[in-house]
Scaffold this motif. Structure first.
Motif, PDB file in Angstrom:
ATOM      1  N   UNK A  87      45.428 -27.988  12.239  1.00  0.00           N
ATOM      2  CA  UNK A  87      45.230 -27.093  11.111  1.00  0.00           C
ATOM      3  C   UNK A  87      45.658 -27.786   9.821  1.00  0.00           C
ATOM      4  N   UNK A  88      45.360 -27.156   8.706  1.00  0.00           N
ATOM      5  CA  UNK A  88      45.793 -27.662   7.407  1.00  0.00           C
ATOM      6  C   UNK A  88      47.279 -27.359   7.212  1.00  0.00           C
ATOM      7  N   UNK A  89      48.049 -28.355   6.800  1.00  0.00           N
ATOM      8  CA  UNK A  89      49.473 -28.126   6.551  1.00  0.00           C
ATOM      9  C   UNK A  89      49.667 -27.153   5.402  1.00  0.00           C
ATOM     10  N   UNK A  90      48.699 -27.150   4.452  1.00  0.00           N
ATOM     11  CA  UNK A  90      48.818 -26.242   3.310  1.00  0.00           C
ATOM     12  C   UNK A  90      48.647 -24.786   3.744  1.00  0.00           C
ATOM     13  N   UNK A 147      42.023 -25.826   2.468  1.00  0.00           N
ATOM     14  CA  UNK A 147      42.092 -25.616   3.921  1.00  0.00           C
ATOM     15  C   UNK A 147      41.780 -26.876   4.729  1.00  0.00           C
ATOM     16  N   UNK A 148      41.539 -27.997   4.056  1.00  0.00           N
ATOM     17  CA  UNK A 148      41.190 -29.231   4.763  1.00  0.00           C
ATOM     18  C   UNK A 148      42.359 -29.736   5.611  1.00  0.00           C
ATOM     19  N   UNK A 149      42.026 -30.260   6.784  1.00  0.00           N
ATOM     20  CA  UNK A 149      43.034 -30.827   7.678  1.00  0.00           C
ATOM     21  C   UNK A 149      43.275 -32.309   7.389  1.00  0.00           C
ATOM     22  N   UNK A 150      42.487 -32.873   6.507  1.00  0.00           N
ATOM     23  CA  UNK A 150      42.556 -34.313   6.233  1.00  0.00           C
ATOM     24  C   UNK A 150      43.880 -34.696   5.572  1.00  0.00           C
ATOM     25  N   UNK A 151      44.419 -35.832   5.997  1.00  0.00           N
ATOM     26  CA  UNK A 151      45.590 -36.419   5.342  1.00  0.00           C
ATOM     27  C   UNK A 151      45.262 -37.874   5.013  1.00  0.00           C
ATOM     28  N   UNK A 152      46.057 -38.471   4.134  1.00  0.00           N
ATOM     29  CA  UNK A 152      45.847 -39.868   3.766  1.00  0.00           C
ATOM     30  C   UNK A 152      46.773 -40.770   4.569  1.00  0.00           C
ATOM     31  N   UNK A 153      46.248 -41.913   4.964  1.00  0.00           N
ATOM     32  CA  UNK A 153      47.097 -42.900   5.618  1.00  0.00           C
ATOM     33  C   UNK A 153      47.866 -43.669   4.557  1.00  0.00           C
ATOM     34  N   UNK A 165      58.711 -29.629  11.413  1.00  0.00           N
ATOM     35  CA  UNK A 165      58.060 -30.003  10.163  1.00  0.00           C
ATOM     36  C   UNK A 165      56.671 -29.370  10.075  1.00  0.00           C
ATOM     37  N   UNK A 166      56.314 -28.870   8.901  1.00  0.00           N
ATOM     38  CA  UNK A 166      55.000 -28.263   8.720  1.00  0.00           C
ATOM     39  C   UNK A 166      53.897 -29.285   8.965  1.00  0.00           C
ATOM     40  N   UNK A 167      54.162 -30.557   8.637  1.00  0.00           N
ATOM     41  CA  UNK A 167      53.144 -31.598   8.811  1.00  0.00           C
ATOM     42  C   UNK A 167      52.898 -31.900  10.284  1.00  0.00           C
ATOM     43  N   UNK A 168      53.978 -32.041  11.041  1.00  0.00           N
ATOM     44  CA  UNK A 168      53.834 -32.304  12.474  1.00  0.00           C
ATOM     45  C   UNK A 168      53.227 -31.102  13.187  1.00  0.00           C
ATOM     46  N   UNK A 169      53.609 -29.903  12.758  1.00  0.00           N
ATOM     47  CA  UNK A 169      53.043 -28.693  13.356  1.00  0.00           C
ATOM     48  C   UNK A 169      51.552 -28.611  13.076  1.00  0.00           C
ATOM     49  N   UNK A 170      51.146 -29.004  11.866  1.00  0.00           N
ATOM     50  CA  UNK A 170      49.723 -28.975  11.507  1.00  0.00           C
ATOM     51  C   UNK A 170      48.923 -29.940  12.377  1.00  0.00           C
ATOM     52  N   UNK A 171      49.492 -31.119  12.637  1.00  0.00           N
ATOM     53  CA  UNK A 171      48.817 -32.096  13.492  1.00  0.00           C
ATOM     54  C   UNK A 171      48.683 -31.550  14.910  1.00  0.00           C
ATOM     55  N   UNK A 172      49.743 -30.952  15.429  1.00  0.00           N
ATOM     56  CA  UNK A 172      49.716 -30.406  16.789  1.00  0.00           C
ATOM     57  C   UNK A 172      48.729 -29.258  16.928  1.00  0.00           C
ATOM     58  N   UNK A 173      48.637 -28.440  15.885  1.00  0.00           N
ATOM     59  CA  UNK A 173      47.776 -27.254  15.939  1.00  0.00           C
ATOM     60  C   UNK A 173      46.387 -27.513  15.356  1.00  0.00           C
ATOM     61  N   UNK A 215      44.534 -13.521   2.952  1.00  0.00           N
ATOM     62  CA  UNK A 215      45.162 -14.772   3.370  1.00  0.00           C
ATOM     63  C   UNK A 215      45.004 -15.029   4.857  1.00  0.00           C
ATOM     64  N   UNK A 216      44.565 -14.020   5.611  1.00  0.00           N
ATOM     65  CA  UNK A 216      44.365 -14.203   7.045  1.00  0.00           C
ATOM     66  C   UNK A 216      43.044 -14.905   7.354  1.00  0.00           C
ATOM     67  N   UNK A 217      42.154 -14.953   6.359  1.00  0.00           N
ATOM     68  CA  UNK A 217      40.884 -15.641   6.527  1.00  0.00           C
ATOM     69  C   UNK A 217      41.114 -17.128   6.260  1.00  0.00           C
ATOM     70  N   UNK A 218      41.544 -17.855   7.275  1.00  0.00           N
ATOM     71  CA  UNK A 218      42.013 -19.226   7.120  1.00  0.00           C
ATOM     72  C   UNK A 218      40.953 -20.138   6.509  1.00  0.00           C
ATOM     73  N   UNK A 219      39.717 -20.030   6.951  1.00  0.00           N
ATOM     74  CA  UNK A 219      38.679 -20.945   6.494  1.00  0.00           C
ATOM     75  C   UNK A 219      38.304 -20.734   5.027  1.00  0.00           C
ATOM     76  N   UNK A 220      38.616 -19.550   4.498  1.00  0.00           N
ATOM     77  CA  UNK A 220      38.257 -19.258   3.110  1.00  0.00           C
ATOM     78  C   UNK A 220      39.476 -18.990   2.233  1.00  0.00           C
ATOM     79  N   UNK A 221      40.619 -19.406   2.693  1.00  0.00           N
ATOM     80  CA  UNK A 221      41.833 -19.150   1.927  1.00  0.00           C
ATOM     81  C   UNK A 221      41.825 -19.938   0.621  1.00  0.00           C
ATOM     82  N   UNK A 222      41.994 -19.273  -0.507  1.00  0.00           N
ATOM     83  CA  UNK A 222      42.003 -19.984  -1.790  1.00  0.00           C
ATOM     84  C   UNK A 222      43.348 -20.659  -2.037  1.00  0.00           C
ATOM     85  N   UNK A 223      43.349 -21.583  -2.974  1.00  0.00           N
ATOM     86  CA  UNK A 223      44.596 -22.206  -3.387  1.00  0.00           C
ATOM     87  C   UNK A 223      45.453 -21.157  -4.098  1.00  0.00           C
ATOM     88  N   UNK A 224      46.712 -20.980  -3.679  1.00  0.00           N
ATOM     89  CA  UNK A 224      47.576 -20.009  -4.373  1.00  0.00           C
ATOM     90  C   UNK A 224      47.617 -20.304  -5.870  1.00  0.00           C
TER      91      UNK A 224
END
Length: 202
Positions: free
Chosen positions: A68-71, A154-160, A58-66, A87-96
């Motif tokens: 990183x932002x799931x998006x 690029x935020x890693x934050x998720x909602x509970x 899952x992209x979500x579980x992979x994001x938690x493990x790594x 798109x390789x500049x992860x910290x400045x990647x714009x919204x598609x």
């Protein structure tokens, strides 16, 4: 005197008709906006499937493990035509472009006119108890479209789950338009309806 009375009546009728027409236009725009938002959620769900097929997780579980932002991880499944800049500049990647907020008007204007290419309305929610998304498959994540609660792409934050329930409660109190979510299996549904069904499965 009669003429003046007629003018007053005509004026009131014109105002009433104008209000009705304006309300109808606003309702139509709101329906279009919701329809576009639901389509974008469906597009995201295709990314979920592609990512799991390619990465076997899952992209979500992979994001938690790594951590990183799931998006950002999901962007790896997008065609190059949908990505802007480096798109390789992860910290400045714009919204598609195809996942940015649709243009809004009226009561929504405050959310859209200050639109930023780095902000997104797609927020991941972790359902701690899990839910049966499809037969014999338990999922822990849903994605909601929240135009009033955007964050950096690029935020890693998720909602509970608890925070999401509070947000939905505030939405109800403010009589805001309904919130829609998409499950990992691609089911687009009203958040309120999903939470009711989710509670019945616990």
């Amino acid at each position: 005197m009669k003429t003046r009375h007629i003018y007053i009546v005509l004026g009131l009728l014109t105002l009433s008709l104008g209000y009705v027409v304006a309300s109808a236009i606003q309702d139509t725009r709101q329906e279009v906006f919701i329809s576009v938002a639901k389509n974008k959620l469906k597009q995201l769900s295709l990314g979920f499937h592609n990512y799991e097929y390619l990465k076997q997780k899952s992209v979500f579980n992979d994001a938690v493990e790594r951590n990183m932002s799931w998006r950002v991880l999901l962007s790896e499944t997008f065609a190059d035509d949908f990505l802007e800049g480096n798109s390789n500049d992860i910290l400045n990647q714009p919204t598609p472009e195809h996942l940015r907020n649709p243009r809004m008007s009226g009561i929504f204007r405050g959310f859209s006119e200050t639109d930023s290419s780095t902000l997104t309305s797609f927020r991941a929610i972790h359902m701690k108890a899990g839910y049966e998304d499809v037969k014999d498959k338990v999922s822990e994540w849903v994605v909601a479209f929240l135009p009033a609660n955007r964050e950096q792409w690029t935020s890693q934050e998720t909602l509970s789950e608890e925070d999401f329930k509070k947000l939905l409660s505030r939405q109800d109190e403010s009589k805001a338009p309904p919130v829609f979510i998409v499950t990992e299996a691609g089911k687009v549904i009203k958040a309120e309806q999903f939470m009711t069904e989710f509670r019945s499965l616990k």
